[in-house]
Design a protein around this motif. Sequence first.
Motif, PDB file in Angstrom:
ATOM      1  N   SER A  17     -15.030 -36.074  60.346  1.00 20.52           N
ATOM      2  CA  SER A  17     -15.290 -37.480  60.628  1.00 20.52           C
ATOM      3  C   SER A  17     -14.340 -38.408  59.891  1.00 20.52           C
ATOM      4  O   SER A  17     -14.212 -39.583  60.237  1.00 20.52           O
ATOM      5  CB  SER A  17     -16.736 -37.829  60.267  1.00 20.52           C
ATOM      6  N   ARG A  18     -13.669 -37.867  58.872  1.00 30.28           N
ATOM      7  CA  ARG A  18     -12.766 -38.707  58.074  1.00 30.28           C
ATOM      8  C   ARG A  18     -11.335 -38.176  58.072  1.00 30.28           C
ATOM      9  O   ARG A  18     -10.529 -38.579  57.241  1.00 30.28           O
ATOM     10  CB  ARG A  18     -13.287 -38.787  56.637  1.00 30.28           C
ATOM     11  N   CYS A  19     -11.017 -37.278  58.999  1.00 31.76           N
ATOM     12  CA  CYS A  19      -9.712 -36.615  58.932  1.00 31.76           C
ATOM     13  C   CYS A  19      -8.551 -37.563  59.198  1.00 31.76           C
ATOM     14  O   CYS A  19      -7.455 -37.377  58.676  1.00 31.76           O
ATOM     15  CB  CYS A  19      -9.658 -35.433  59.892  1.00 31.76           C
ATOM     16  N   SER A  20      -8.761 -38.599  60.023  1.00 32.72           N
ATOM     17  CA  SER A  20      -7.675 -39.532  60.319  1.00 32.72           C
ATOM     18  C   SER A  20      -7.596 -40.670  59.313  1.00 32.72           C
ATOM     19  O   SER A  20      -6.724 -41.535  59.416  1.00 32.72           O
ATOM     20  CB  SER A  20      -7.825 -40.096  61.724  1.00 32.72           C
ATOM     21  N   ASP A  21      -8.504 -40.685  58.333  1.00 29.93           N
ATOM     22  CA  ASP A  21      -8.447 -41.705  57.284  1.00 29.93           C
ATOM     23  C   ASP A  21      -7.164 -41.566  56.488  1.00 29.93           C
ATOM     24  O   ASP A  21      -6.595 -40.472  56.372  1.00 29.93           O
ATOM     25  CB  ASP A  21      -9.637 -41.570  56.339  1.00 29.93           C
ATOM     26  N   ILE A  22      -6.717 -42.678  55.910  1.00 27.61           N
ATOM     27  CA  ILE A  22      -5.522 -42.611  55.064  1.00 27.61           C
ATOM     28  C   ILE A  22      -5.869 -42.617  53.586  1.00 27.61           C
ATOM     29  O   ILE A  22      -4.986 -42.605  52.727  1.00 27.61           O
ATOM     30  CB  ILE A  22      -4.529 -43.732  55.402  1.00 27.61           C
ATOM     31  N   GLY A  23      -7.165 -42.638  53.264  1.00 28.92           N
ATOM     32  CA  GLY A  23      -7.620 -42.326  51.922  1.00 28.92           C
ATOM     33  C   GLY A  23      -7.496 -43.436  50.907  1.00 28.92           C
ATOM     34  O   GLY A  23      -7.866 -44.583  51.150  1.00 28.92           O
ATOM     35  N   ILE A  24      -6.947 -43.078  49.748  1.00 32.96           N
ATOM     36  CA  ILE A  24      -6.878 -43.994  48.620  1.00 32.96           C
ATOM     37  C   ILE A  24      -5.422 -44.244  48.231  1.00 32.96           C
ATOM     38  O   ILE A  24      -4.547 -43.428  48.515  1.00 32.96           O
ATOM     39  CB  ILE A  24      -7.652 -43.440  47.411  1.00 32.96           C
ATOM     40  N   PRO A  25      -5.146 -45.375  47.573  1.00 37.11           N
ATOM     41  CA  PRO A  25      -3.764 -45.671  47.172  1.00 37.11           C
ATOM     42  C   PRO A  25      -3.254 -44.683  46.132  1.00 37.11           C
ATOM     43  O   PRO A  25      -4.025 -44.150  45.323  1.00 37.11           O
ATOM     44  CB  PRO A  25      -3.857 -47.079  46.584  1.00 37.11           C
ATOM     45  N   ILE A  26      -1.943 -44.423  46.177  1.00 35.60           N
ATOM     46  CA  ILE A  26      -1.323 -43.611  45.136  1.00 35.60           C
ATOM     47  C   ILE A  26      -1.244 -44.434  43.857  1.00 35.60           C
ATOM     48  O   ILE A  26      -1.583 -45.625  43.836  1.00 35.60           O
ATOM     49  CB  ILE A  26       0.085 -43.142  45.563  1.00 35.60           C
ATOM     50  N   ASP A  27      -0.802 -43.822  42.771  1.00 37.26           N
ATOM     51  CA  ASP A  27      -0.744 -44.490  41.475  1.00 37.26           C
ATOM     52  C   ASP A  27       0.067 -45.791  41.553  1.00 37.26           C
ATOM     53  O   ASP A  27       1.147 -45.835  42.161  1.00 37.26           O
ATOM     54  CB  ASP A  27      -0.104 -43.574  40.430  1.00 37.26           C
ATOM     55  N   ASN A  28      -0.467 -46.833  40.924  1.00 33.52           N
ATOM     56  CA  ASN A  28       0.226 -48.119  40.746  1.00 33.52           C
ATOM     57  C   ASN A  28       0.406 -48.924  42.034  1.00 33.52           C
ATOM     58  O   ASN A  28       1.208 -49.857  42.072  1.00 33.52           O
ATOM     59  CB  ASN A  28       1.594 -47.927  40.071  1.00 33.52           C
ATOM     60  N   THR A  71     -12.406 -45.765  50.250  1.00 35.97           N
ATOM     61  CA  THR A  71     -11.290 -45.165  50.973  1.00 35.97           C
ATOM     62  C   THR A  71     -10.995 -45.982  52.233  1.00 35.97           C
ATOM     63  O   THR A  71     -11.823 -46.775  52.689  1.00 35.97           O
ATOM     64  CB  THR A  71     -11.594 -43.709  51.365  1.00 35.97           C
ATOM     65  N   LEU A  72      -9.826 -45.750  52.790  1.00 41.11           N
ATOM     66  CA  LEU A  72      -9.374 -46.525  53.940  1.00 41.11           C
ATOM     67  C   LEU A  72      -9.438 -45.710  55.220  1.00 41.11           C
ATOM     68  O   LEU A  72      -8.909 -44.600  55.288  1.00 41.11           O
ATOM     69  CB  LEU A  72      -7.936 -47.009  53.725  1.00 41.11           C
ATOM     70  N   GLY A  73     -10.074 -46.269  56.240  1.00 42.76           N
ATOM     71  CA  GLY A  73     -10.032 -45.696  57.577  1.00 42.76           C
ATOM     72  C   GLY A  73      -8.870 -46.300  58.341  1.00 42.76           C
ATOM     73  O   GLY A  73      -8.470 -47.439  58.091  1.00 42.76           O
ATOM     74  N   TYR A  74      -8.339 -45.557  59.281  1.00 42.54           N
ATOM     75  CA  TYR A  74      -7.140 -45.995  60.018  1.00 42.54           C
ATOM     76  C   TYR A  74      -7.433 -46.056  61.501  1.00 42.54           C
ATOM     77  O   TYR A  74      -7.964 -45.106  62.082  1.00 42.54           O
ATOM     78  CB  TYR A  74      -5.993 -45.026  59.757  1.00 42.54           C
ATOM     79  N   GLN A  75      -7.092 -47.178  62.124  1.00 43.50           N
ATOM     80  CA  GLN A  75      -7.285 -47.325  63.561  1.00 43.50           C
ATOM     81  C   GLN A  75      -5.992 -47.122  64.334  1.00 43.50           C
ATOM     82  O   GLN A  75      -5.941 -46.391  65.313  1.00 43.50           O
ATOM     83  CB  GLN A  75      -7.843 -48.717  63.884  1.00 43.50           C
ATOM     84  N   GLY A  76      -4.921 -47.737  63.898  1.00 41.20           N
ATOM     85  CA  GLY A  76      -3.640 -47.619  64.589  1.00 41.20           C
ATOM     86  C   GLY A  76      -2.784 -48.838  64.334  1.00 41.20           C
ATOM     87  O   GLY A  76      -3.123 -49.714  63.533  1.00 41.20           O
TER      88      GLY A  76
END
Length: 541
Positions: free
Chosen positions: A305-316, A391-396
């Motif tokens: 259900s969350r596979c297309s999410d782009i998740g969390i920001p990298i460091d900084n 976390t971030l979900g991605y639509q397009g």
Amino acid sequence: MERTPLAYAVTFNGEHISYTELNQRANALARVIRQQYQVQHQKDLSADTLIALYLDRGIDMIISILAVLKAGAAYVPISPKYPKARTQYIITDTVASIVITHKHYQNLLQEMVESLEQPLSFIDAKEGVNYDINNLNISSQPHDLAYIIYTSGTTGQPKGVAIEHKGITHSAQARLNRYPDCKAFLLVSDYVFDSSLAGITGTLLSGGKLVISDNYDPDYIVRLLIQEKVTHFLLTPSLYSALIQPITEQIKYLELKTVIVAGEKLSERLYLQHKQYAPNIALYNEYGPTENSVWTTFNHCTEISRCSDIGIPIDNVKVYVLDDQQQPVPIGSWGELYISGPGLARGYFNRPELTSEYFIDNPFTDAESTSVDYQRLYRTGDIVRWHNDGTLGYQGRRDKQVKIRGYRIELEEIENTLQQQNGIKEAVVIEQEQGGHSYLAAFLILEPHCTLNIDECKQQLRQSLADYMVPHTFTVIDAIPLTINGKLDRQALPKSQWKNTKEYVAPRSEMEAQLCELWQQILNVEKVGIHDNFFQLGGNS
């Protein structure tokens, strides 16, 4: 390099080079660059000097990139696969006076640039045999340019994204923190795309081995994975989809620990294939525009259900989800993604108006207390939303939405729905035109021994999609065309032809004949019957 001087640094087509030799050859070539520049311009090379690279994939490519950076300059990669006009544009736009290339390209380049009104000299990538191989006493500053990569764009001339040293340093450090166990990385991306830096910097700074792939052939890539004991690689979902089957067949021989996909949206179908065939290999979905030094967020994919999410920001990195008035949207609401941090590009080279449009002041920081790295925002054009867990979900992308017959349509939603049908392995939906009218065209790759029944396919689509989202044409293809970076090449898809699956019924009266003739003219189709649907034939409301 000092910790592993004799270890293999780079391998290509069976040729290996150690960290010591890589460093020495890069040092020597850097001195050639500085000397050539001094002779040509009668002054020493300074920061932000642009050196063009026109190279085939291989060890010389890596040496040349390092040499330019060691010389205190910035590199501009150009693919030999580029058309002449694009190469000329990049050389002219950057006013590059030196091109590092191979001998077999020098005559071609000379002919290509002889009409340009700028002096240009060439350096063979293998030069430097008789030069000092020790490290140069040159230190680039954080705000000096490291490279300019020209992005394709959909209209107009390509734009050069100018990345500073602090950008690639920040990006590489975040990668080392996220993937500390990278022993061997397979470089699939072409060096004209910033995703190549994920492998080059992340691997060489960790003492790992960079394995360069020569092409996108799935069987060839899997042989490399086995032969070079690759532990990590990054590629597009389109290319990984083609690799799933051969990887499955050789899974017991692989030492692969991590697969990273980026550049396109990860589909549920590909996620399920990965979990079914390679459950012990970690799958990461990375996101990041070129304008933010390779990557911005990541998602360790563990649930469908969350596979297309782009998740969390990298460091900084700081990110914001804003509405059309550039105000934060509530959790769960879709908005445009904005990025801030040390990875942001200086801007678009020679494009101040475009830079001002996409790189804006950050209204959410206190200028007196916040680092200069966070005082700008980059507007990405990507539509995302916050989840409750941060976390971030991605639509397009905004530019992947199309408007047909007054309806705003997400093409990826149609593709995902098609791929859920039995017998359909891959699906691509694009907007095409006929007679000045837009329509949706679907291109399908079928499972072995399967056939396509268009009427049944449409009927299934209408169970979950609105009628205006059902494609007008369905074309079966053998393979999805890819760009040189492994992304879907939409322009290479064939022109589809509308085929009316309904039985033709001729007009029965003068009025019906006039209407059918009018529709034929408007829609630019050969024959319209009395039971045909104007909108399904491509008409606009």
